[in-house]
Design an enzyme around this catalytic site. Structure first.
Site, PDB file in Angstrom:
ATOM      1  N   GLU A 191      23.229  37.491  83.023  1.00 41.98           N
ATOM      2  CA  GLU A 191      23.441  38.296  84.238  1.00 41.98           C
ATOM      3  C   GLU A 191      23.194  37.480  85.505  1.00 41.98           C
ATOM      4  O   GLU A 191      22.599  37.967  86.476  1.00 41.98           O
ATOM      5  CB  GLU A 191      22.508  39.524  84.239  1.00 41.98           C
ATOM      6  CG  GLU A 191      22.612  40.370  82.979  1.00 41.98           C
ATOM      7  CD  GLU A 191      21.746  41.625  82.998  1.00 41.98           C
ATOM      8  OE1 GLU A 191      21.225  42.008  84.073  1.00 41.98           O
ATOM      9  OE2 GLU A 191      21.579  42.229  81.919  1.00 41.98           O
ATOM     10  N   ASN A 220      17.176  40.662  75.529  1.00 44.89           N
ATOM     11  CA  ASN A 220      17.601  40.274  76.878  1.00 44.89           C
ATOM     12  C   ASN A 220      16.519  40.674  77.878  1.00 44.89           C
ATOM     13  O   ASN A 220      15.914  41.746  77.752  1.00 44.89           O
ATOM     14  CB  ASN A 220      18.901  41.040  77.178  1.00 44.89           C
ATOM     15  CG  ASN A 220      19.636  40.579  78.416  1.00 44.89           C
ATOM     16  OD1 ASN A 220      19.901  39.395  78.586  1.00 44.89           O
ATOM     17  ND2 ASN A 220      19.981  41.525  79.280  1.00 44.89           N
ATOM     18  N   GLU A 231      14.869  44.314  78.374  1.00 40.57           N
ATOM     19  CA  GLU A 231      13.715  44.452  79.273  1.00 40.57           C
ATOM     20  C   GLU A 231      12.507  45.108  78.607  1.00 40.57           C
ATOM     21  O   GLU A 231      11.929  46.055  79.139  1.00 40.57           O
ATOM     22  CB  GLU A 231      14.129  45.211  80.545  1.00 40.57           C
ATOM     23  CG  GLU A 231      15.273  44.515  81.275  1.00 40.57           C
ATOM     24  CD  GLU A 231      15.713  45.210  82.572  1.00 40.57           C
ATOM     25  OE1 GLU A 231      15.269  46.337  82.827  1.00 40.57           O
ATOM     26  OE2 GLU A 231      16.492  44.579  83.320  1.00 40.57           O
ATOM     27  N   ASP A 283      22.902  35.957  88.952  1.00 37.09           N
ATOM     28  CA  ASP A 283      23.263  36.040  90.369  1.00 37.09           C
ATOM     29  C   ASP A 283      22.131  35.384  91.164  1.00 37.09           C
ATOM     30  O   ASP A 283      21.022  35.206  90.648  1.00 37.09           O
ATOM     31  CB  ASP A 283      23.622  37.449  90.872  1.00 37.09           C
ATOM     32  CG  ASP A 283      22.622  38.541  90.554  1.00 37.09           C
ATOM     33  OD1 ASP A 283      21.440  38.242  90.301  1.00 37.09           O
ATOM     34  OD2 ASP A 283      23.023  39.729  90.582  1.00 37.09           O
ATOM     35  N   HIS A 311      18.568  36.824  87.251  1.00 32.05           N
ATOM     36  CA  HIS A 311      18.715  37.375  88.598  1.00 32.05           C
ATOM     37  C   HIS A 311      17.788  36.574  89.521  1.00 32.05           C
ATOM     38  O   HIS A 311      16.622  36.902  89.687  1.00 32.05           O
ATOM     39  CB  HIS A 311      18.364  38.868  88.619  1.00 32.05           C
ATOM     40  CG  HIS A 311      19.320  39.686  87.818  1.00 32.05           C
ATOM     41  ND1 HIS A 311      20.636  39.862  88.204  1.00 32.05           N
ATOM     42  CD2 HIS A 311      19.169  40.376  86.654  1.00 32.05           C
ATOM     43  CE1 HIS A 311      21.260  40.618  87.313  1.00 32.05           C
ATOM     44  NE2 HIS A 311      20.390  40.940  86.362  1.00 32.05           N
TER      45      HIS A 311
HETATM   46  C1  XIL Z   1      22.686  47.315  87.011  1.00 33.43           C
HETATM   47  C2  XIL Z   1      24.112  47.558  87.475  1.00 33.43           C
HETATM   48  O1  XIL Z   1      24.605  46.369  88.047  1.00 33.43           O
HETATM   49  C3  XIL Z   1      24.151  48.677  88.488  1.00 33.43           C
HETATM   50  O2  XIL Z   1      25.504  49.038  88.780  1.00 33.43           O
HETATM   51  C4  XIL Z   1      23.412  49.908  87.957  1.00 33.43           C
HETATM   52  O3  XIL Z   1      23.349  50.886  88.972  1.00 33.43           O
HETATM   53  C5  XIL Z   1      22.016  49.543  87.508  1.00 33.43           C
HETATM   54  O4  XIL Z   1      22.095  48.502  86.546  1.00 33.43           O
HETATM   55  N1  XIL Z   1      19.413  44.356  84.435  1.00 33.43           N
HETATM   56  C6  XIL Z   1      20.366  44.814  83.553  1.00 33.43           C
HETATM   57  C7  XIL Z   1      21.626  45.415  84.065  1.00 33.43           C
HETATM   58  O5  XIL Z   1      20.216  44.636  82.340  1.00 33.43           O
HETATM   59  O6  XIL Z   1      22.139  46.414  83.214  1.00 33.43           O
HETATM   60  C8  XIL Z   1      21.448  45.960  85.455  1.00 33.43           C
HETATM   61  O7  XIL Z   1      22.711  46.391  85.933  1.00 33.43           O
HETATM   62  C9  XIL Z   1      20.827  44.921  86.365  1.00 33.43           C
HETATM   63  C10 XIL Z   1      19.461  44.515  85.869  1.00 33.43           C
END
Ligand code: XIL
Length: 314
Positions: free
Chosen positions: A235, A171, A130, A237, A207
């Site tokens: 990641e 990432n 990020e 979802d 996401h």
């Molecule tokens: C999130 C986890 O799912 C949570 O449990 C935690 O509280 C915060 O982080 N981007 C990322 C992940 O790279 O590491 C994050 O994960 C979600 C967003």
């Protein structure tokens, strides 16, 4: 058998999930699905800086080792997440001056990557996470404020030194389609590689949310692939405004299907990781109030239309 991982393997891709250490330790249904359906796992939190080095040079690998041991027991790969991020990083790091911060970053990477460098189950890392703003500028994080953009190249070089065989990724989120942020990522990856900075891989967090539309994932993946880098969905979802209904579930299933199909269509896309698997445990409701139901199993471990979509797209 007819699992996601069997289908993915037949395609030459991985199918992954994020895992939480407390559920791995305490819930047999969770363990069973994580082991049987997925060929790769990512620690949801256990490999982040606040977990692995909560105070300077005091390393704690208990959660990280637990995740690696689970993968070893179940013939899975682990994707290391994450080394350098502005979030979930202790204040002792954030308060260091420039030289000390650079040294702490290099030491952290050497120790964390080094711990697993000889382990064949862990062969990829999110080195930086990020680093962009939505408009494509570099994020004005404490890393950037103290070190300028050089911290990114330094982090990749430190990771390569600690494990010459690991694939090293950058990432981010909202970089799934072609837009200002993903174009900034594309330009940075190209420029780093032109300077022989060891960037091997691009992670598209993915996401997604059904109310925001589906990004042009395949076109974007292909332009990164054409740079010669590996692409992975790290990641995935697909959230919705709760409660679920049949219409939203169907739309969500289409999103899942389209992400997996894009990865299948792009040969340099190595696989897809979903950010958890059951709606019982997901970061979404805690982070986006009023939204949820983002995963492929419901809260009682029932398979949703999104499960079938992933299954059938593989
Ligand atoms: C999130 C986890 O799912 C949570 O449990 C935690 O509280 C915060 O982080 N981007 C990322 C992940 O790279 O590491 C994050 O994960 C979600 C967003």
């Amino acid at each position: 058998s007819d699992t996601l991982r069997a289908h993915a393997e037949a395609r030459g891709k991985f199918i992954g999930t994020a895992v939480a250490t407390s559920q791995l330790a305490n819930e047999s249904t969770y363990r069973t699905i994580a082991a049987s359906e997925f060929s790769q796992i990512t620690a949801e939190n256990a490999m982040k800086w606040d977990a692995t080095e909560p105070s300077q040079n005091q390393f704690n690998f208990s959660g990280a080792d637990q995740v690696v041991a689970f993968a070893e027991a179940n013939d899975q790969q682990v994707h290391g997440h994450t080394l350098v991020w502005h979030s979930q990083t202790p204040s002792w790091v954030q308060n260091l001056g420039a030289d000390a911060m650079r040294s702490a970053m290099q030491n952290h990477i050497a120790r964390v990557v080094g711990r697993y460098a000889s382990n064949p189950v862990l062969k990829s890392w999110d080195v930086v996470n990020e680093v962009f703003e939505e408009n494509g500028s570099l994020r004005n994080s404490f890393w950037y404020q103290r070190l300028g953009e050089s911290y990114i190249a330094d982090a990749f070089r430190a990771a390569r030194a600690a494990d010459p065989d690991a694939r090293l990724c950058i990432n981010d989120y909202n970089v799934e389609g072609v837009n200002a942020k993903s174009t900034a990522m594309y330009n940075l990856v190209r420029s780093l590689r032109a300077q022989n900075v060891p960037v091997d891989c691009v992670g598209l967090q993915s996401h997604l949310a059904i109310q925001y539309g589906f990004p042009n994932v395949q076109e974007n993946m292909q332009r990164f692939a054409d740079l010669g880098v590996e692409v992975r969905v790290t990641e995935l979802d697909v959230r919705m405004q709760t409660p679920r209904n049949t219409t939203k579930d169907t739309t969500q299933a289409t999103y899942y299907s389209n992400v997996v199909k894009a990865c299948v269509a792009v040969s340099r896309c190595s696989g897809v990781t979903i950010w958890g698997f059951t709606d019982r445990y997901s970061w979404v409701p805690d982070t986006f109030p009023g939204e949820g139901a983002a995963l492929i199993y419901d809260e009682n471990y029932g398979e949703k239309p999104s499960y079938t979509a992933v299954h059938d797209a593989l």
